[in-house]
Design an enzyme around this catalytic site. Structure first.
Site, PDB file in Angstrom:
ATOM      1  CG  ASP A 454      45.037  41.719  35.007  1.00 48.21           C
ATOM      2  OD1 ASP A 454      44.077  42.026  35.253  1.00 48.21           O
ATOM      3  OD2 ASP A 454      46.080  42.787  34.855  1.00 48.21           O
ATOM      4  CG  HIS A 455      39.150  37.580  34.898  1.00 52.54           C
ATOM      5  ND1 HIS A 455      39.371  36.613  33.703  1.00 52.54           N
ATOM      6  CD2 HIS A 455      38.038  36.869  35.469  1.00 52.54           C
ATOM      7  CE1 HIS A 455      38.452  35.983  33.485  1.00 52.54           C
ATOM      8  NE2 HIS A 455      37.700  35.934  34.663  1.00 52.54           N
ATOM      9  NE  ARG A 456      43.570  44.660  34.651  1.00 52.87           N
ATOM     10  CZ  ARG A 456      44.377  45.585  34.964  1.00 52.87           C
ATOM     11  NH1 ARG A 456      43.896  47.251  34.902  1.00 52.87           N
ATOM     12  NH2 ARG A 456      45.458  45.273  35.148  1.00 52.87           N
TER      13      ARG A 456
END
Length: 485
Positions: A454-456
């Site tokens: 998850d790039h968040r």
């Protein structure tokens, strides 16, 4: 107080709303004990045996096997005091008269047979396991929705006209008269045939009105049309030496299979759709020489205390992930809107392909386990999953997942994150490949890892370092253990 108690389908955990009845473990008339398993139900997460809330005698089973029932719907009626004598009944002595009045929820949960065609197994009026007719005991079918609407052209059949009619032919109030091709059958009634069958008849030049159907309710099938077409050809060309007839291309609903989306498949679809369009996925790949790891596994198997333990490459991958999480704890976290929840425990999910579909049970707090304990936990997890006995609690609360696509001969993949997790690792097949080792090209054991995150939460640097550490452990597990522990 009534002796007859209705047992409702309970909420089996995690807010489930419905379940499919896989198998009844009791039948009407059986005497059961408290907490005796009475039915096996498949939820969106697992197949579970449900015990009885009361001891007594089974008076009615409201839903046949294969039914999907909402939570809170009555599924069985139990006489809690069968030794007190007959249940209050009418003069005929029918015990059903004393059964509770069915609730609206229980009736609404019943599927009703379609208005046309054969009645499918499990529906009211259709065949059920053991050759029974699937009518709910004590409840009965809904009188309105279960009736078939009269078709245009249908007329009542006098009782005396039923005797001479052939078993496969639809009943008719008048003698059969051959009619011209006008889209209607004998006596002006409609011809029962599906659109693809009508098209086939048109292509082959067959008049449907002249045929007697062998399908449900006297409907005309493809075989009826093809049989008539081949008979016509043979009569028209008795002396010709004909080649095999070319069957016209056919495609349509009669050659399609419709699979209900329910249970594990339904839950998986909902979770994957939600994850794919919520968490911004990034996937990185790393190809690793795992020859030393495979040799270490061989030495481990040969040790006396490990000879009865299932040792596989997946065990080392799991250990590598757990050690890498300790070095990069942010990977084991959850996005919670206005905050990130970093977890100090790892509930390690292992994706497992079963007959019920893909499930992801997890090993609770796997980081606390020794390598031997981790091996035993993984063995128990896989065996339970294959037996279809994984409980909903075993599939809840996962924090990080491994999917072993290598067992299918696949090199790697771009896995989708399970909801609530920030990383998932795909472990590909281990293959012997040419590899540059100590300056020379040699055959080595090689695998490819794929990490989706998850790039968040996880940026490129953190994701790359985490994947690199997993690769370093698999390239030389003994050196990594000495360096990191």
């Amino acid at each position: 107080m009534s002796r007859i108690k209705e047992f409702n389908l309970p909420d089996l955990g995690e807010g489930l709303t419905e379940g499919e009845i896989l198998a009844w473990l009791v039948k009407v008339g059986d005497v059961i004990e408290l907490n005796q398993p009475i039915v096996e139900v498949e939820t969106a997460k697992a197949a579970v045996e449900i015990p009885a809330k009361w001891a007594g005698q089974v008076q009615a089973i409201f839903h046949p096997e294969g039914s999907t029932v909402e939570v809170g719907t009555p599924i069985i009626a139990i006489d809690t005091d069968p030794g007190a004598g007959p249940i209050e009944a009418s003069t005929t002595g029918a015990p059903a008269a004393a059964l509770p009045t069915p609730s609206a929820a229980s009736l609404a949960a019943v599927e009703v047979a379609p208005t046309e065609g054969a009645v499918e197994p499990g529906l009211i009026g259709g065949p059920a396991p053991g050759g029974r007719t699937a009518v709910l005991v004590g409840y009965g079918p809904r009188n309105t929705a279960a009736k078939r609407r009269p078709r245009k052209g249908d007329t009542p059949v006098p009782a005396q006209a039923a005797a001479p009619v052939a078993p496969v032919a639809p009943a008719s109030p008048a003698p059969v008269v051959t009619a011209p091709s006008n889209g209607h059958g004998p006596a002006g009634g409609p011809v029962l045939a599906k659109p693809p069958v009508r098209k086939l008849a048109k292509d082959l030049g067959v008049d449907l009105a002249t045929l007697t159907g062998s399908g449900p309710l006297g409907s005309i099938t493809r075989e009826d049309v093809q049989r008539a077409a081949s008979g016509t050809t043979a009569a028209a060309e008795p002396l010709a030496v004909s080649a095999p007839a070319t069957v016209a291309a056919s495609f349509g609903a009669d050659r399609e299979q419709r699979i209900p989306v329910k249970g594990v498949r339904k839950l998986t679809a909902e979770n994957m759709s939600r994850s794919a369009f919520t968490a911004p996925h990034v996937t990185e790949f790393l190809t690793v020489d795992v020859t030393r790891a495979m040799k270490a596994l061989d030495r481990l198997r040969n040790r006396r205390e490990w000879r009865d333990v299932r040792v596989s490459p997946l065990l080392l991958v799991a250990k590598a992930v757990l050690l890498a999480v300790k070095r990069h704890p942010m990977v084991n976290s959850t996005w919670a809107g206005d905050e990130i929840v970093v977890k100090d425990y790892v509930n390690l999910g292992i994706a497992a392909a079963t007959e019920r579909g893909l499930i992801v049970p997890n090993i609770k707090d796997a980081g606390r386990l020794s390598l031997r304990e981790l091996a035993d936990a993984m063995t128990d997890l896989v065996q339970t999953a294959k037996a279809g006995k994984t409980s909903p609690s075993d599939m809840s609360g996962g924090t990080l997942t491994i999917t072993n696509v290598g067992v299918f001969g696949v090199d790697t993949g771009t896995p989708i994150l399970p909801p609530g997790e920030s990383a998932i690792l795909a472990f590909g097949a281990v293959r012997e490949m040419p590899w540059v080792h100590k300056g020379k090209v040699r055959p080595r054991q090689v695998t490819t890892l794929g990490l989706s995150f998850d790039h968040r939460i996880i940026d490129g640097e953190l994701g790359s370092k985490f994947l690199r550490d997993i690769g370093e452990f698999l390239a030389d597990p003994e050196a990594a253990l000495l360096a990191w522990t």
